[in-house]
Structures are given as C-alpha cells and as structure tokens.
Design an enzyme around this catalytic site. Structure first.
Site, PDB file in Angstrom:
ATOM      1  N   SER A   9      12.089  21.645  14.605  1.00  0.00           N
ATOM      2  CA  SER A   9      10.710  21.183  14.757  1.00  0.00           C
ATOM      3  C   SER A   9      10.298  21.333  16.220  1.00  0.00           C
ATOM      4  O   SER A   9      10.784  22.236  16.923  1.00  0.00           O
ATOM      5  CB  SER A   9      10.633  19.728  14.280  1.00  0.00           C
ATOM      6  OG  SER A   9       9.344  19.222  14.462  1.00  0.00           O
ATOM      7  N   LYS A  27       4.987  21.682  11.886  1.00  0.00           N
ATOM      8  CA  LYS A  27       6.098  20.946  12.506  1.00  0.00           C
ATOM      9  C   LYS A  27       6.062  19.468  12.102  1.00  0.00           C
ATOM     10  O   LYS A  27       7.094  18.837  11.919  1.00  0.00           O
ATOM     11  CB  LYS A  27       6.063  21.106  14.036  1.00  0.00           C
ATOM     12  CG  LYS A  27       6.287  22.546  14.505  1.00  0.00           C
ATOM     13  CD  LYS A  27       7.647  23.101  14.082  1.00  0.00           C
ATOM     14  CE  LYS A  27       7.871  24.527  14.508  1.00  0.00           C
ATOM     15  NZ  LYS A  27       9.124  25.109  14.039  1.00  0.00           N
ATOM     16  N   TYR A  35       0.292  25.411  13.483  1.00  0.00           N
ATOM     17  CA  TYR A  35       1.687  25.329  13.964  1.00  0.00           C
ATOM     18  C   TYR A  35       2.113  23.862  14.025  1.00  0.00           C
ATOM     19  O   TYR A  35       3.147  23.467  13.478  1.00  0.00           O
ATOM     20  CB  TYR A  35       1.795  25.970  15.350  1.00  0.00           C
ATOM     21  CG  TYR A  35       3.155  25.802  16.008  1.00  0.00           C
ATOM     22  CD1 TYR A  35       4.217  26.639  15.667  1.00  0.00           C
ATOM     23  CD2 TYR A  35       3.378  24.809  16.968  1.00  0.00           C
ATOM     24  CE1 TYR A  35       5.467  26.489  16.273  1.00  0.00           C
ATOM     25  CE2 TYR A  35       4.618  24.660  17.573  1.00  0.00           C
ATOM     26  CZ  TYR A  35       5.654  25.503  17.223  1.00  0.00           C
ATOM     27  OH  TYR A  35       6.889  25.350  17.812  1.00  0.00           O
TER      28      TYR A  35
END
Ligand SMILES: NC(=O)c1ccc[n+]([C@@H]2O[C@H](COP(=O)([O-])OP(=O)(O)OC[C@H]3O[C@@H](n4cnc5c(N)ncnc54)[C@H](OP(=O)(O)O)[C@@H]3O)[C@@H](O)[C@H]2O)c1
Length: 438
Positions: free
Chosen positions: A221, A248, A244
């Site tokens: 992550s 994560k 993005y």
C-alpha cells in the site's frame, strides 16, 4: 537459469513470488530478500525467488541484476569466511514468469502455470502497481513544498490523475460491448492481485501446523491511502479524482479487515480454505508500505529526479521517519513480513491488533519496520493507543465509532470484491477465454 523447467525445486525451498520485480521497489525487495534470507535462515534452506515482469526482456534483465547482486553478496561473505561463497550461491534460485495485471487471463495463465510447476508457495508479494497520474500541478507543488515542505513531500496533493481510465477489454469478441468497465488503476493495483491471491491460495496453504510459518500474501500500500479518497459506491475509483489513493485505501481496508470474524465467510471463500486439513493452513494477508522512495512510479526528467531525491534526503534530515529514499530501505517492511516467524507476527498482532507495516528510517537512514496509522483504525484498532511519530497532520485518534465504521466498510468491500471476482471468472469462462485453475 530462470525458467520453471530449469530451476531446481529443492524440498527445503522457501518459495517467494514478487510481482513487478523489474524496477523500483520490486528490485529492492529482490535484493534485500537475498541478503536477509542468506543471513537469517538455516544453511539447509534454499530461496526460490520467482519474479514476474511484463515481458521477457525485463525478466532477463531482472534475473541478471539479481544474479550480480548474489555474486557480490557471496564475495563479501567469502572474504570473512573462505569457502562459503559456493554454499551460499547454491542456496538461491531464480525463476521468471510473465504477468500483466491488466489482463485477467494473464493472471489466470500464470496461476495455472504455477499450480502445474511449483510444489508450494510461502509468500506472494503484490508489489506491482501504477500511479495513473498525468502530471504535476507545478504551481501547487512549488507553493506547498515551500510552505509545508515536509507534509507536501510525505502526503503530496499536487499530482494530477487520469479520471475514468479503464483497462483494455478483457474479452476481444462481439461480447466486448457488454463488458463492464474495469478501472485501470484499480485493476493493476488491486483486482489483478486479488484474483492472483485467490488462485494461488491452494499453493500458499501447503503448510503444516507443525511449521512456524503460514502462507502469506503481502499487499503493498502507501502512506497516501487516504480515507477521503475512497468511495464505497465507486470501489474501482472510476469517478475518483485520486484513483491511486483510492486503490491503496481499499488495499488497507481489505487487508486489515481480513482478520475480523465478520469477514471470515468471505475471506474463507476467497482463500478457498474450507477444505483445511493437517497438511494445509489458511494463508494470511498482510499490508505493508515502503515509505517514500525514489522510483520511476512518477516519471520525471533526470534533473527533477535528482532534485526529488535531494528533497527526500532533506525531509529525512529534518525529521521525517518515512523517507526511506532508496528502494532497499523501502523494502524492509515487505522482506521482514516475508521472513518473520509466524509466532512473532501472531504475537505482535495479538498485542497491538491487525495493522499496517511500514518501512521507516531514523535520521541516519537506519531502516526499521514501523506500525503505521490507518485513518479510522489507528495503529491496531484499539482505543487509547500510544501515538507514534510520522502521523498524517490531519489524522484523528481512533474512536469506537470510527473503528466500527472501518469494520463495516471492510465487510462491504470484501462482499463487493468477492462478487466482482466471481462475476469476472464466470464471464471469462462463458467467453471461452479462461484458464482453468484448481
Ligand atoms: N515509490 C514510492 O515511494 C512508493 C510509495 C508508496 C507505495 N509504493 C508502491 O510500491 C509499488 C512499486 O512501485 P515503485 O515505486 O517501485 O514503481 P515502479 O518503479 O514504477 O515499479 C512498478 C512495477 O509494477 C509493474 N507494473 C506496472 N503495471 C503493471 C501491470 N499492469 N502488470 C504487471 N506489472 C505491472 C512495473 O512493470 P513495468 O516496468 O513493465 O511497467 C514495475 O515493475 C507500487 O505498488 C506502489 O504503489 C511506492
């Protein structure tokens, strides 16, 4: 030596698969794993490092780089203990495989190959990923770096993302038109790995209760897994301005809540672990992050790359615990999670709760594994936790309500991800393009 047929399959092998191993953090994980495996594991054990890349050229270059690194490490040990180099060299085997996470059939193909050619897997490190960024908002970048430089370099808000980007169609037939979209960043960072983890679960389960090890899936992550970035109604981040960060955050939520009783049915189904026996154990899922290191995940001109590295070092010297800067230091959390004894990991999670494991450093650049705060969950979902360094400036202490909300979000994410997995597997099957996995 690098292909499945050529690589020895030692009985005492420790099998680790690393995705996206050809650059950045992936290479750092490979080299660090070799170093730590050789110095911490008994001489009787061998490492089988399976690296995945998108093409043969990158695979060959990766194996070449890792072989060179292994030779250097062996030569270093040879200087202090003559004769040891040959022994050490024989304890590491490399193998390369193809994987494109944006192609679900590529994921299935690799899974099938591994099932057919590999006796077991100990660890899968889901490292590969994309940013999906289109550029940098320079005025905001310059202003925020000049005014709140450490925050700006740790939790940047100046990257511009592609919005609504989708992966190429998975089924190239007339059915294509009716195929639902798959978010590109979601697919590369989460969904491709999610399918891979499911398919490889039987290989990861091949551990007996007597071993101090369980198969592990380690997701990578980021510090940028912000709560605000994630919308449960848009799990793929198709409408998100920060896909993005959304991917994560989903990674954090899925990994941490995989340990909870309330997700057990979904997680058992995902890990295909209903048929537990004395010879198998359900794999475990962990989440890690590398801090901030200089890689090409944000493509920059050379001069800016050097400036970025200089700024990262400066941030570290001025007190940031998260600027690992080099990929070898960034890899410390993933490699530790891969090699730690199961009893150690279990004891730590028992004491501190399930959490996120990050790579940090001190002022001198001494790397260490640091528990990392997760919005709404804290460091381990416990009230009144000790507050550590390196908090997001907007972080809020965990409360009963926030932890409960985190759990509920996790349940919904697991249900939705399982639904998506089954739906896509059926779709590929119906279109006749699926690779059958066990
Ligand atoms: N760098 C940091 O500071 C930082 C911070 C937080 C988290 N991370 C995470 O660390 C991981 C590695 O990133 P990095 O910084 O090392 O970036 P990187 O140097 O760009 O490496 C990304 C790797 O992923 C591979 N990849 C990309 N798309 C893929 C696909 N569709 N299928 C298979 N492989 C694919 C790339 O292969 P190609 O070479 O073929 O493109 C490359 O090997 C990512 O998950 C990233 O989110 C990095």
């Amino acid at each position: 030596m690098s292909h499945a047929a050529d690589v020895p399959q030692p009985n005492n092998g420790f099998y680790v698969l690393v995705t996206g191993a050809n650059s950045g953090l992936g290479l750092g994980i490979g080299t660090r794993l070799i170093d730590e495996f050789l110095t911490t594991r008994p001489q009787t054990e061998a490492l089988v490092l399976i690296v995945t890349t998108r093409d043969q050229r990158k695979g060959d270059a990766t194996i070449h780089h890792l072989e060179q690194h292994l030779r250097k490490v062996c030569q270093k040990h040879e200087r202090t203990l003559p004769g040891i180099a040959t022994l050490l060299q024989q304890r590491v085997h490399f193998r390369q495989e193809r994987l494109d996470l944006l192609s679900l059939t590529s994921v299935q193909k690799l899974s099938k190959r591994l099932q057919d050619t590999t006796p077991k897997l100990d660890v899968v490190i889901c490292n590969a990923g994309i940013g999906g960024w289109t550029g940098i908002n320079w005025p905001v970048a310059i202003f925020s770096i000049l005014t709140t430089w450490r925050r700006a370099l740790t939790y940047p808000t100046f990257k511009l993302s592609g919005i609504g980007w989708t992966a190429k169609p998975q089924i190239l037939t007339s059915e294509e038109a009716s195929e639902p979209p798959l978010g590109e960043v979601f697919c590369a960072n989460v969904f491709g790995h999610y399918l891979l983890g499911h398919n490889l679960a039987p290989l990861l389960a091949r551990h007996t209760r007597s071993e101090d090890m369980r198969g592990r899936i380690i997701w990578v992550s980021s510090l940028e897994a912000y709560d605000f970035a994630f919308d449960l109604n848009d799990i793929q981040g198709l409408k998100s301005k920060v896909p993005y960060e959304s991917s994560k955050r989903l990674t954090d939520i899925m990994a941490i809540t995989s340990t909870l009783p309330s997700t057990a049915d979904q997680v058992d189904q995902y890990l295909a672990s209903s048929d537990q026996s004395e010879e198998t154990m359900k794999p475990k899922i962990y989440v890690s992050h590398p801090g901030i290191c200089g890689t090409s995940i944000i493509p920059l001109p050379l001069i800016l790359e050097y400036l970025m590295l200089a700024a990262f070092y400066l941030a570290r010297f001025l007190g940031s615990p998260w600027h690992s800067v080099t990929v070898e230091k960034g890899a410390v959390a993933m490699v530790w999670l891969a090699l730690a004894k199961q009893s150690t990991l279990d004891a730590m999670e028992e004491k501190e709760g399930a959490g996120k494991w990050g790579s940090g450093t001190d002022f001198w650049g001494q790397e260490r594994v640091e528990r990392t705060e997760v919005a709404g969950w804290g460091w381990g979902g416990r009230m009144g936790e000790y507050k550590r360094k390196g908090r997001n400036p907007y972080a809020q202490d965990v409360t009963k309500e926030s932890a409960e909300k985190f759990r509920k979000t996790g349940e919904k994410c697991w249900a939705e991800m399982e639904r998506l997995r089954v739906e896509w597997e059926d779709r590929l099957q119906a279109a006749g393009v699926a690779f059958e996995t066990d």
